[in-house]
Motif scaffolding. Structure first.
Motif, PDB file in Angstrom:
ATOM      1  N   ALA A 179     -11.503  -3.048  -2.062  1.00 11.83           N
ATOM      2  CA  ALA A 179     -10.615  -3.777  -1.153  1.00 11.83           C
ATOM      3  C   ALA A 179     -10.754  -5.272  -1.424  1.00 11.83           C
ATOM      4  N   LEU A 180      -9.623  -5.941  -1.633  1.00 17.30           N
ATOM      5  CA  LEU A 180      -9.636  -7.377  -1.937  1.00 17.30           C
ATOM      6  C   LEU A 180      -8.698  -8.098  -0.970  1.00 17.30           C
ATOM      7  N   ILE A 181      -9.221  -9.114  -0.324  1.00 22.13           N
ATOM      8  CA  ILE A 181      -8.436  -9.789   0.712  1.00 22.13           C
ATOM      9  C   ILE A 181      -7.443 -10.781   0.104  1.00 22.13           C
ATOM     10  N   GLN A 193      -2.236 -13.016   9.163  1.00 26.96           N
ATOM     11  CA  GLN A 193      -1.860 -13.478   7.822  1.00 26.96           C
ATOM     12  C   GLN A 193      -2.713 -12.893   6.698  1.00 26.96           C
ATOM     13  N   PHE A 194      -3.721 -12.095   7.068  1.00 27.41           N
ATOM     14  CA  PHE A 194      -4.532 -11.486   6.011  1.00 27.41           C
ATOM     15  C   PHE A 194      -3.976 -10.120   5.638  1.00 27.41           C
ATOM     16  N   GLU A 195      -4.140  -9.794   4.363  1.00 29.37           N
ATOM     17  CA  GLU A 195      -3.751  -8.475   3.878  1.00 29.37           C
ATOM     18  C   GLU A 195      -4.869  -7.964   2.984  1.00 29.37           C
ATOM     19  N   LEU A 196      -5.031  -6.658   2.957  1.00 27.32           N
ATOM     20  CA  LEU A 196      -5.989  -6.086   2.008  1.00 27.32           C
ATOM     21  C   LEU A 196      -5.232  -5.413   0.883  1.00 27.32           C
ATOM     22  N   PHE A 197      -5.645  -5.712  -0.330  1.00 26.54           N
ATOM     23  CA  PHE A 197      -5.127  -5.019  -1.507  1.00 26.54           C
ATOM     24  C   PHE A 197      -6.235  -4.105  -2.023  1.00 26.54           C
ATOM     25  N   TYR A 198      -5.836  -3.079  -2.770  1.00 32.71           N
ATOM     26  CA  TYR A 198      -6.806  -2.081  -3.216  1.00 32.71           C
ATOM     27  C   TYR A 198      -6.685  -1.909  -4.721  1.00 32.71           C
ATOM     28  N   PRO A 244       2.692 -18.549   5.172  1.00 28.40           N
ATOM     29  CA  PRO A 244       4.151 -18.683   5.096  1.00 28.40           C
ATOM     30  C   PRO A 244       4.543 -20.053   4.533  1.00 28.40           C
ATOM     31  N   GLY A 245       5.474 -20.031   3.610  1.00 25.23           N
ATOM     32  CA  GLY A 245       5.937 -21.267   2.996  1.00 25.23           C
ATOM     33  C   GLY A 245       5.044 -21.769   1.876  1.00 25.23           C
ATOM     34  N   ARG A 246       3.887 -21.149   1.716  1.00 29.10           N
ATOM     35  CA  ARG A 246       2.963 -21.609   0.684  1.00 29.10           C
ATOM     36  C   ARG A 246       2.554 -20.503  -0.275  1.00 29.10           C
ATOM     37  N   GLY A 247       2.760 -19.287   0.142  1.00 33.77           N
ATOM     38  CA  GLY A 247       2.384 -18.180  -0.737  1.00 33.77           C
ATOM     39  C   GLY A 247       0.959 -17.710  -0.515  1.00 33.77           C
ATOM     40  N   TYR A 248       0.459 -16.977  -1.474  1.00 32.44           N
ATOM     41  CA  TYR A 248      -0.870 -16.389  -1.343  1.00 32.44           C
ATOM     42  C   TYR A 248      -1.964 -17.365  -1.770  1.00 32.44           C
ATOM     43  N   VAL A 249      -2.967 -17.483  -0.940  1.00 35.01           N
ATOM     44  CA  VAL A 249      -4.130 -18.298  -1.292  1.00 35.01           C
ATOM     45  C   VAL A 249      -5.196 -17.340  -1.835  1.00 35.01           C
ATOM     46  N   PRO A 250      -5.709 -17.590  -3.024  1.00 28.90           N
ATOM     47  CA  PRO A 250      -6.725 -16.688  -3.590  1.00 28.90           C
ATOM     48  C   PRO A 250      -8.041 -16.759  -2.816  1.00 28.90           C
ATOM     49  N   THR A 254       5.335 -12.646  -4.500  1.00 29.61           N
ATOM     50  CA  THR A 254       5.580 -11.200  -4.542  1.00 29.61           C
ATOM     51  C   THR A 254       4.257 -10.438  -4.624  1.00 29.61           C
ATOM     52  N   ALA A 255       4.350  -9.144  -4.459  1.00 31.55           N
ATOM     53  CA  ALA A 255       3.136  -8.313  -4.462  1.00 31.55           C
ATOM     54  C   ALA A 255       2.403  -8.415  -5.790  1.00 31.55           C
ATOM     55  N   LYS A 256       3.175  -8.425  -6.870  1.00 28.63           N
ATOM     56  CA  LYS A 256       2.582  -8.499  -8.215  1.00 28.63           C
ATOM     57  C   LYS A 256       1.732  -9.762  -8.366  1.00 28.63           C
ATOM     58  N   GLU A 257       2.317 -10.859  -7.918  1.00 24.11           N
ATOM     59  CA  GLU A 257       1.604 -12.123  -8.029  1.00 24.11           C
ATOM     60  C   GLU A 257       0.354 -12.134  -7.162  1.00 24.11           C
ATOM     61  N   ALA A 258       0.482 -11.505  -5.983  1.00 25.55           N
ATOM     62  CA  ALA A 258      -0.650 -11.497  -5.056  1.00 25.55           C
ATOM     63  C   ALA A 258      -1.786 -10.672  -5.621  1.00 25.55           C
ATOM     64  N   GLY A 259      -1.428  -9.580  -6.290  1.00 18.69           N
ATOM     65  CA  GLY A 259      -2.463  -8.699  -6.786  1.00 18.69           C
ATOM     66  C   GLY A 259      -2.984  -9.162  -8.134  1.00 18.69           C
ATOM     67  N   GLY A 260      -2.149  -9.787  -8.892  1.00 19.08           N
ATOM     68  CA  GLY A 260      -2.501 -10.132 -10.257  1.00 19.08           C
ATOM     69  C   GLY A 260      -3.124 -11.499 -10.376  1.00 19.08           C
ATOM     70  N   ARG A 261      -2.999 -12.083 -11.556  1.00 14.55           N
ATOM     71  CA  ARG A 261      -3.760 -13.294 -11.799  1.00 14.55           C
ATOM     72  C   ARG A 261      -2.980 -14.566 -11.488  1.00 14.55           C
ATOM     73  N   ARG A 262      -1.677 -14.428 -11.249  1.00 11.53           N
ATOM     74  CA  ARG A 262      -0.886 -15.633 -11.025  1.00 11.53           C
ATOM     75  C   ARG A 262      -0.790 -15.965  -9.539  1.00 11.53           C
ATOM     76  N   TYR A 263      -1.572 -16.900  -9.091  1.00 12.90           N
ATOM     77  CA  TYR A 263      -1.479 -17.353  -7.724  1.00 12.90           C
ATOM     78  C   TYR A 263      -0.664 -18.632  -7.710  1.00 12.90           C
ATOM     79  N   GLU A 264      -0.237 -19.016  -6.517  1.00 15.66           N
ATOM     80  CA  GLU A 264       0.422 -20.297  -6.396  1.00 15.66           C
ATOM     81  C   GLU A 264      -0.565 -21.382  -6.831  1.00 15.66           C
TER      82      GLU A 264
END
Ligand code: C2E
Ligand code: MG
Ligand code: MG
Ligand code: MG
Length: 292
Positions: free
Chosen positions: A60-62, A39-44, A67-73, A1-11
């Motif tokens: 800006a943070l990439i 597959q890249f997104e920028l968060f702010y 897909p199927g694996r979630g966000y890679v930090p 989810t967006a929260k996980e992607a932006g926050g500290r909990r990565y897969e």
């Protein structure tokens, strides 16, 4: 989810040695395709003033969504991108996307935000880097004063004169430069003396528990005194608690960034923070109230 992607909990990546090797090869192949697959997104992540009430801009943070694996930090794939040379293409994409977003916000009626983009040393090795930045500014309609480039101290382990010359050319254009993760590198404080930069970002390891860790507090106030005496702005990264904020405000830190204020956000989630921006021209926020 967006929260996980932006926050500290990565897969969580957890595997044996052998799995790690094939994982790395797999990642390398996928990384090459990630750009064209979109597959890249920028968060702010918002950067706030000392009171935490006004927004100065965003970093800006990439994020790489597999897909199927979630966000890679980024700490996992940026080094790989640097080793394999894909970083140039990714860096271009980041810069272009961040500039487009900044211009889009401005066109939607918000005061201009300063958007900070992380630049890796490998991008800087390209003698055409400055021209490339100029081309992207031109293409996107981005004003140079709205762009900040975050570089780390490791840049300066290379030919200093070449680096300083590039920084000067960027600064002459009106682009801001800040030293990221300041204090973690090998360089001494005298580093600041001859660099054409705008700000230092104190690494979050020094900001952590600054209210109870007196050594961290001493380090931060020393960096701050020195930076201010050289007319540099000071940004604190990784502010997580109210107590840390309170002390940093007392120390006259110029800009604050961290989970206490906000995690990195998707562009559309950043609108409430755009509404908190100071308008230097006193201009009305055209349409800003109903832009969400
Ligand atoms: P950085 O430039 O020092 O970015 C700050 C990192 O701290 C970000 O991690 C951010 O999400 C995280 N952070 C923000 N607030 C807090 C907080 O309150 N507590 C803690 N513990 N962490 C916080 P992220 O997004 O995982 O990025 C890690 C690093 O990857 C960045 O460190 C930067 O060096 C690199 N990076 C990110 N995006 C890009 C990019 O577009 N290009 C390049 N070359 N590097 C990037
Ligand atoms: Mg940074
Ligand atoms: Mg940093
Ligand atoms: Mg850092």
């Amino acid at each position: 989810t967006a929260k996980e992607a932006g926050g500290r909990r990565y897969e969580f990546y957890f595997s044996s040695m052998k799995e790690q090797v094939s994982e790395r090869l797999e990642m390398e192949t996928s990384l090459h395709k990630a750009l064209e697959l979109g597959q890249f997104e920028l968060f702010y992540q918002p950067k706030m003033d000392a009171d935490g009430l006004q927004t100065f801009g965003f970093e800006a943070l990439i994020r790489w969504y597999r897909p199927g694996r979630g966000y890679v930090p980024p700490d996992l794939f940026i080094p790989l991108a640097e080793e394999t040379g894909v970083i140039q293409a990714i860096g271009d994409w980041v810069l272009r996307t961040a500039c487009r977003q900044c211009v889009e916000w401005y066109k939607a009626g918000y005061p201009p935000a300063v958007v900070a983009v992380n630049v890796s040393p490998r991008q800087f090795e390209d003698p055409k880097f400055v021209e490339q930045v100029e081309a992207i500014l031109e293409e996107t309609g981005m004003r140079p004063e709205w762009l900040e480039l975050e570089i780390t101290e490791s840049f300066l382990q290379r030919d200093r004169n070449v680096v300083i010359d590039m920084l000067k050319r960027l600064k002459d254009r009106g682009i801001r430069i800040s030293i990221d993760d300041f204090g973690t590198g090998y360089s001494s404080l005298s580093l600041l003396k001859n660099l054409p930069i705008h700000a230092v970002k104190i690494d979050r390891t020094f900001i952590r528990h600054i209210d109870t860790d007196s050594k961290n507090a001493s380090i931060v106030s020393a960096i701050m005194a020195l930076a201010h005496s050289m007319n540099l702005r000071v940004v604190a990264e990784g502010v997580e608690t109210e107590a840390e904020h309170r002390l940093l405000r007392k120390m006259h830190c110029d800009e604050l960034q961290g989970y206490y204020f906000s995690a990195p956000l998707r562009a559309e989630e950043a609108l409430p923070y755009l509404r908190l921006m100071r308008d230097p021209a006193g201009r009305k926020h055209r349409g800003a109230g109903d832009a969400a």
